[in-house]
Scaffold this motif. Structure first.
Motif, short mmCIF file in Angstrom:
data_model
loop_
_atom_site.label_atom_id
_atom_site.label_comp_id
_atom_site.label_asym_id
_atom_site.label_seq_id
_atom_site.Cartn_x
_atom_site.Cartn_y
_atom_site.Cartn_z
N PHE A 5 0.81 -1.20 0.00
CA PHE A 5 0.00 0.00 0.00
C PHE A 5 0.85 1.26 0.00
N ARG A 6 2.01 1.22 0.66
CA ARG A 6 2.92 2.37 0.60
C ARG A 6 3.38 2.60 -0.83
N ASN A 7 3.66 1.51 -1.54
CA ASN A 7 4.07 1.64 -2.95
C ASN A 7 2.94 2.24 -3.79
N ILE A 8 1.71 1.82 -3.51
CA ILE A 8 0.57 2.37 -4.24
C ILE A 8 0.44 3.86 -3.99
N ILE A 9 0.61 4.25 -2.71
CA ILE A 9 0.52 5.67 -2.37
C ILE A 9 1.63 6.46 -3.06
N THR A 10 2.85 5.91 -3.06
CA THR A 10 3.98 6.59 -3.70
C THR A 10 3.72 6.80 -5.18
N VAL A 11 3.26 5.74 -5.84
CA VAL A 11 2.96 5.85 -7.27
C VAL A 11 1.85 6.86 -7.51
N ILE A 69 -11.80 8.23 -2.82
CA ILE A 69 -11.98 6.84 -2.45
C ILE A 69 -11.39 6.53 -1.07
N ALA A 70 -10.47 7.36 -0.58
CA ALA A 70 -9.93 7.13 0.76
C ALA A 70 -11.00 7.23 1.83
N GLY A 71 -12.09 7.93 1.55
CA GLY A 71 -13.14 8.15 2.54
C GLY A 71 -13.91 6.90 2.92
N ILE A 72 -13.81 5.83 2.15
CA ILE A 72 -14.51 4.61 2.54
C ILE A 72 -13.86 3.95 3.75
N ALA A 73 -12.64 4.38 4.07
CA ALA A 73 -11.93 3.80 5.22
C ALA A 73 -12.61 4.11 6.54
N PHE A 74 -13.53 5.10 6.57
CA PHE A 74 -14.21 5.48 7.81
C PHE A 74 -15.46 4.65 8.08
N ASN A 154 -4.69 7.00 12.97
CA ASN A 154 -5.90 7.78 13.17
C ASN A 154 -5.97 8.99 12.27
N SER A 155 -4.84 9.33 11.63
CA SER A 155 -4.78 10.53 10.81
C SER A 155 -4.71 10.25 9.31
N ILE A 156 -4.07 9.16 8.91
CA ILE A 156 -3.79 8.91 7.50
C ILE A 156 -4.65 7.76 6.98
N HIS A 157 -5.39 8.04 5.91
CA HIS A 157 -6.26 7.05 5.30
C HIS A 157 -6.07 7.11 3.78
N ALA A 158 -6.00 5.95 3.15
CA ALA A 158 -5.76 5.90 1.71
C ALA A 158 -6.63 4.82 1.09
N GLY A 159 -6.93 5.01 -0.19
CA GLY A 159 -7.76 4.04 -0.87
C GLY A 159 -7.47 4.00 -2.36
N ILE A 160 -7.88 2.89 -2.98
CA ILE A 160 -7.72 2.74 -4.42
C ILE A 160 -8.99 2.07 -4.96
N ASP A 161 -9.39 2.48 -6.14
CA ASP A 161 -10.64 2.02 -6.74
C ASP A 161 -10.37 1.60 -8.18
N VAL A 162 -10.74 0.39 -8.52
CA VAL A 162 -10.63 -0.10 -9.90
C VAL A 162 -12.03 -0.10 -10.49
N LYS A 163 -12.20 0.55 -11.63
CA LYS A 163 -13.52 0.66 -12.22
C LYS A 163 -13.54 0.10 -13.64
N ILE A 183 -6.06 10.04 -0.88
CA ILE A 183 -5.52 10.10 0.48
C ILE A 183 -6.29 11.17 1.25
N GLN A 184 -6.63 10.85 2.49
CA GLN A 184 -7.21 11.83 3.39
C GLN A 184 -6.37 11.91 4.66
N TYR A 185 -6.15 13.13 5.11
CA TYR A 185 -5.38 13.37 6.32
C TYR A 185 -6.25 14.14 7.30
N VAL A 186 -6.39 13.61 8.51
CA VAL A 186 -7.23 14.21 9.54
C VAL A 186 -6.36 14.59 10.73
N THR A 187 -6.53 15.82 11.21
CA THR A 187 -5.75 16.28 12.35
C THR A 187 -6.61 17.24 13.17
N GLY A 188 -6.02 17.86 14.17
CA GLY A 188 -6.75 18.74 15.06
C GLY A 188 -7.09 18.05 16.37
#
Length: 354
Positions: A5-11, A69-74, A154-163, A183-188
């Motif tokens: 998944f890190r490789n996917i995010i990097t790409v 697509i990262a939002g489905i992680a919630f 708790n802050s970093i969420h990532a997703g991939i979608d094949v359509k 990618i979604q990043y949540v902080t505060g």
């Protein structure tokens, strides 16, 4: 799995930066109309379309299939969504969408969604019978999405979608594959600050094939006909880059106001900026409004500077309530998008969340 998944995010980030630097906020309005599969640019979900694409940084659940697509992680356990859209009311175009999300581990979510456009029946015509009378046919446009998302913290969420993209008429069809990454990043202090990046519709070109490309003709001096097949050209997909942010103002008594903004860089049309706001009243009633701006949006639809039938304004509302004591919740969504022609775009949806 983490390494993969890190490789996917990097790409994905590499593609984002490359796409972003090549477009440089300018869009490609000179290429408008040259891409195909424009249904990929339609948000079919009644919740998120109520404030345009403003909530891309904080979108969650099945609506994330379009926004980020990262939002489905919630997703907590299961999220089911059914939406029905009357696209450009008066055009007789209907959109039916279904989405299903399920948590498969402590940090991972799988999702499936289907979007189908129904344009009704169209009269068959030929060069010999331009007025019809040969029956009708129904065009078909369908997108099938298979997605995976993971929360790395708790802050970093990532997703991939094949359509899978399928388009067809009576005697021709085209099939293509694309993917989204986000990618979604949540902080505060109360997780009230949101940032998001998504890259959408990166995939293969599509080429039509079928009997519709063949025709018969006679050569002088011959009594039998010859069948010839025309060559169909390939077309590209309407790639998008989204960069967004949102901020939640949380008040006592379970009241919330969210302000959000998003920049949308299009590879085949003008760039767009969207601002929106959503208010939550004890999580039972949610109201939202958004406005999307692009160059020429204020001009008349017949002017060359304007190539978007939408006026930019969108609004929506949600009623939701818990059912029982096991976390089951049901919600009904509605959205309206103003247009310069027709009678606007209306969407209604129902969601069940566990």
């Amino acid at each position: 799995m983490k390494k993969l998944f890190r490789n996917i995010i990097t790409v994905s980030l590499t593609l984002v930066l490359g796409f972003f630097s090549s477009n440089a906020f300018a869009g490609n309005k000179d290429r408008s109309g040259q891409a195909g599969a424009s249904e990929l640019l339609i948000n079919p979900w009644a919740y998120s379309s109520g404030w345009g694409n403003a909530g891309m940084a904080c979108v969650k659940g099945t609506d994330a299939f379009y926004g980020n697509i990262a939002g489905i992680a919630f997703t907590n356990t299961i999220d089911v969504n059914f939406s029905y859209t009357t696209w450009l009311k008066g055009s007789d175009v209907k959109i039916v969408s279904f989405g299903l999300l399920a948590r498969v581990s402590e940090s991972s979510v799988l999702g499936l969604s289907v979007m189908s456009l129904n344009m009704g029946e169209i009269d068959r015509t030929t060069t010999e019978s331009p007025d019809g009378g040969l029956g009708t046919f129904k065009p078909s446009m369908m997108n099938i999405n298979l997605a995976f998302a993971k929360s790395f913290s708790n802050s970093i969420h990532a997703g991939i979608d094949v359509k899978v993209i399928s388009e067809s008429i009576a005697d021709m069809s085209g099939l293509g594959v694309a993917f989204d990454a986000g990618i979604q990043y949540v902080t505060g202090v109360t997780d009230n600050i949101h940032f998001g990046i998504s890259l959408k519709n990166i995939g293969t070109t599509i080429k039509y094939s079928g009997d519709g490309l063949a025709f018969q003709y006679f050569i002088s001096g011959m009594t039998s006909s010859i069948t010839a097949v025309q060559r169909a050209d390939k077309f590209e997909l309407p790639t998008q880059l989204n960069i967004g942010a949102a901020y939640d103002f949380n008040f006592t008594g379970n009241y919330r106001l969210t302000l959000a903004g998003n920049f949308n860089s299009n590879s085949f049309t003008k760039d767009q900026f969207t601002l929106g706001a959503e208010g939550s009243l004890k999580d039972y009633l949610l109201l939202r409004v958004g406005y999307t701006y692009e160059e020429g949006i204020f001009d008349d639809i017949e002017d060359d500077a304007c190539n978007n039938v939408n006026k930019g304004l969108s609004c929506g509302a949600t009623l939701q309530a818990p059912l029982g004591s096991k976390g089951l919740k049901i919600a009904v969504d509605y959205s309206f998008r103003a247009t310069k022609q027709f009678d606007g775009t209306h969407a209604i949806g129902a969601r069940i969340l566990f």
